[in-house]
Write an enzyme that holds these catalytic residues in place. Structure first.
Site, PDB file in Angstrom:
ATOM      1  N   LYS A   1      53.677  27.772  80.142  1.00  0.00           N
ATOM      2  CA  LYS A   1      54.602  28.739  79.541  1.00  0.00           C
ATOM      3  C   LYS A   1      55.898  28.815  80.364  1.00  0.00           C
ATOM      4  O   LYS A   1      55.968  28.270  81.482  1.00  0.00           O
ATOM      5  CB  LYS A   1      53.909  30.104  79.474  1.00  0.00           C
ATOM      6  CG  LYS A   1      52.667  30.140  78.580  1.00  0.00           C
ATOM      7  CD  LYS A   1      52.018  31.525  78.643  1.00  0.00           C
ATOM      8  CE  LYS A   1      50.736  31.610  77.855  1.00  0.00           C
ATOM      9  NZ  LYS A   1      50.078  32.940  78.018  1.00  0.00           N
TER      10      LYS A   1
ATOM     11  N   GLU B   1      45.406  23.492  67.266  1.00  0.00           N
ATOM     12  CA  GLU B   1      46.612  23.687  68.095  1.00  0.00           C
ATOM     13  C   GLU B   1      47.347  22.367  68.351  1.00  0.00           C
ATOM     14  O   GLU B   1      48.575  22.344  68.412  1.00  0.00           O
ATOM     15  CB  GLU B   1      46.224  24.329  69.423  1.00  0.00           C
ATOM     16  CG  GLU B   1      45.772  25.776  69.289  1.00  0.00           C
ATOM     17  CD  GLU B   1      45.189  26.340  70.587  1.00  0.00           C
ATOM     18  OE1 GLU B   1      44.884  27.534  70.606  1.00  0.00           O
ATOM     19  OE2 GLU B   1      45.048  25.587  71.577  1.00  0.00           O
TER      20      GLU B   1
ATOM     21  N   HIS C   1      48.685  28.338  78.737  1.00  0.00           N
ATOM     22  CA  HIS C   1      47.747  28.518  77.629  1.00  0.00           C
ATOM     23  C   HIS C   1      46.777  27.345  77.638  1.00  0.00           C
ATOM     24  O   HIS C   1      47.192  26.204  77.898  1.00  0.00           O
ATOM     25  CB  HIS C   1      48.473  28.540  76.279  1.00  0.00           C
ATOM     26  CG  HIS C   1      47.526  28.318  75.139  1.00  0.00           C
ATOM     27  ND1 HIS C   1      46.786  29.338  74.580  1.00  0.00           N
ATOM     28  CD2 HIS C   1      47.135  27.184  74.502  1.00  0.00           C
ATOM     29  CE1 HIS C   1      45.998  28.843  73.647  1.00  0.00           C
ATOM     30  NE2 HIS C   1      46.185  27.532  73.572  1.00  0.00           N
TER      31      HIS C   1
ATOM     32  N   ASN D   1      51.110  34.722  82.652  1.00  0.00           N
ATOM     33  CA  ASN D   1      49.944  34.053  83.247  1.00  0.00           C
ATOM     34  C   ASN D   1      50.061  32.531  83.195  1.00  0.00           C
ATOM     35  O   ASN D   1      49.058  31.823  83.233  1.00  0.00           O
ATOM     36  CB  ASN D   1      48.660  34.555  82.602  1.00  0.00           C
ATOM     37  CG  ASN D   1      48.648  34.363  81.103  1.00  0.00           C
ATOM     38  OD1 ASN D   1      49.543  33.715  80.555  1.00  0.00           O
ATOM     39  ND2 ASN D   1      47.642  34.906  80.430  1.00  0.00           N
TER      40      ASN D   1
HETATM   41  P1  ADP Z   1      44.168  33.464  76.941  1.00  0.00           P
HETATM   42  O1  ADP Z   1      45.570  32.935  77.119  1.00  0.00           O
HETATM   43  O2  ADP Z   1      43.477  33.691  78.260  1.00  0.00           O
HETATM   44  O3  ADP Z   1      43.338  32.629  75.983  1.00  0.00           O
HETATM   45  P2  ADP Z   1      44.405  35.450  74.796  1.00  0.00           P
HETATM   46  O4  ADP Z   1      44.252  34.355  73.799  1.00  0.00           O
HETATM   47  O5  ADP Z   1      43.477  36.619  74.688  1.00  0.00           O
HETATM   48  O6  ADP Z   1      44.309  34.918  76.301  1.00  0.00           O
HETATM   49  O7  ADP Z   1      45.882  36.017  74.731  1.00  0.00           O
HETATM   50  C1  ADP Z   1      46.988  35.152  74.556  1.00  0.00           C
HETATM   51  C2  ADP Z   1      48.090  35.533  75.539  1.00  0.00           C
HETATM   52  O8  ADP Z   1      48.591  36.832  75.189  1.00  0.00           O
HETATM   53  C3  ADP Z   1      47.656  35.675  76.988  1.00  0.00           C
HETATM   54  O9  ADP Z   1      47.642  34.447  77.685  1.00  0.00           O
HETATM   55  C4  ADP Z   1      48.689  36.634  77.548  1.00  0.00           C
HETATM   56  O10 ADP Z   1      49.909  35.982  77.878  1.00  0.00           O
HETATM   57  C5  ADP Z   1      48.929  37.560  76.356  1.00  0.00           C
HETATM   58  N1  ADP Z   1      48.049  38.744  76.388  1.00  0.00           N
HETATM   59  C6  ADP Z   1      46.764  38.815  75.973  1.00  0.00           C
HETATM   60  N2  ADP Z   1      46.261  40.049  76.113  1.00  0.00           N
HETATM   61  C7  ADP Z   1      47.268  40.797  76.614  1.00  0.00           C
HETATM   62  C8  ADP Z   1      47.378  42.180  76.960  1.00  0.00           C
HETATM   63  N3  ADP Z   1      46.370  43.028  76.796  1.00  0.00           N
HETATM   64  N4  ADP Z   1      48.541  42.614  77.454  1.00  0.00           N
HETATM   65  C9  ADP Z   1      49.597  41.764  77.611  1.00  0.00           C
HETATM   66  N5  ADP Z   1      49.554  40.462  77.287  1.00  0.00           N
HETATM   67  C10 ADP Z   1      48.409  39.957  76.800  1.00  0.00           C
END
Ligand code: ADP
Length: 200
Positions: free
Chosen positions: A13, A169, A158, A155
């Site tokens: 990202k 995807e 993805h 974070n």
């Molecule tokens: P992952 O990337 O670990 O698979 P998710 O698919 O649940 O996580 O969420 C997609 C992205 O959305 C996350 O990587 C993060 O950047 C953002 N995100 C998810 N949950 C939250 C939250 N509760 N608050 C803020 N950002 C979030």
């Protein structure tokens, strides 16, 4: 060749690109013996992000439940009651974030690659991700800060959650001709049962 080979779609990202972690992140997948079959830098369009993060009931609920569980475990109140408005806000934040700057899109192959990559990536919230993982080592963002600032967690990366998700995807970011088919030394070293056995 390994008949069980699978694929995972990875995005570095904008925060990962801006903070100079492209090489480190790629190196971690190489070190694990995975095989890179596609890579490009792309400045995402709204349609790309829209297809990638589909705003389904299932996704909104999962995002909501994951954040709530973290607050519950810490005995902290979770002030949001509605998974639809919570999930929609996160999706909108992800849209703004991902269309803001170039990202790296990649496809990696390997036996059980989806779960291997998720293990290397670590938990969604960097503050909870264990040391040794990409998110645990390279970020310390947390839900409370991200939510207070009304933005998605920064974070870095993805990674596909399931094999079906990966295949869907991949079609968002790559055409078939962009997915390279080639022999990598790991095809033999890791998967060829006759490799390195003593000669008869
Ligand atoms: P992952 O990337 O670990 O698979 P998710 O698919 O649940 O996580 O969420 C997609 C992205 O959305 C996350 O990587 C993060 O950047 C953002 N995100 C998810 N949950 C939250 C939250 N509760 N608050 C803020 N950002 C979030």
């Amino acid at each position: 060749m390994n008949p069980n080979v699978q694929r995972s779609l990875i995005l570095i990202k904008p925060d990962g690109v801006q903070r100079g972690h492209i090489g480190d992140i790629i190196g971690r997948f190489e070190r694990a013996g995975l095989k890179l079959v596609a890579i490009k830098m792309v400045h995402p369009a709204v349609e790309d992000v829209d297809k990638h993060y589909a705003l389904t009931e299932e996704w909104m609920l999962a995002v909501y439940e994951k954040a709530k569980a973290k607050h519950d475990a810490e005995g902290k109140p979770f002030p949001h009651v509605d998974h639809v408005s919570y999930g929609t806000a996160i999706k909108n934040g992800l849209m703004d974030f991902l269309v803001s700057a170039p990202i790296i899109a990649m496809v990696w192959e390997g036996e059980g690659v989806v779960s291997i990559v998720r293990k290397l990536v670590g938990a969604t919230e960097p503050a909870s991700a264990v040391p040794g993982t990409i998110r645990g080592d390279l970020s310390h963002d947390n839900y409370a800060l991200a939510n207070a600032q009304n933005r998605p967690l920064r974070n870095l990366i993805h990674a596909s959650g399931t094999n079906d998700e990966a295949e869907q995807e991949i079609t968002v970011w790559f055409t078939d001709v962009e997915l390279q088919k080639y022999e990598h030394v790991n095809d033999r070293v890791q998967y060829d049962p006759s490799w390195f056995l003593p000669k008869a």
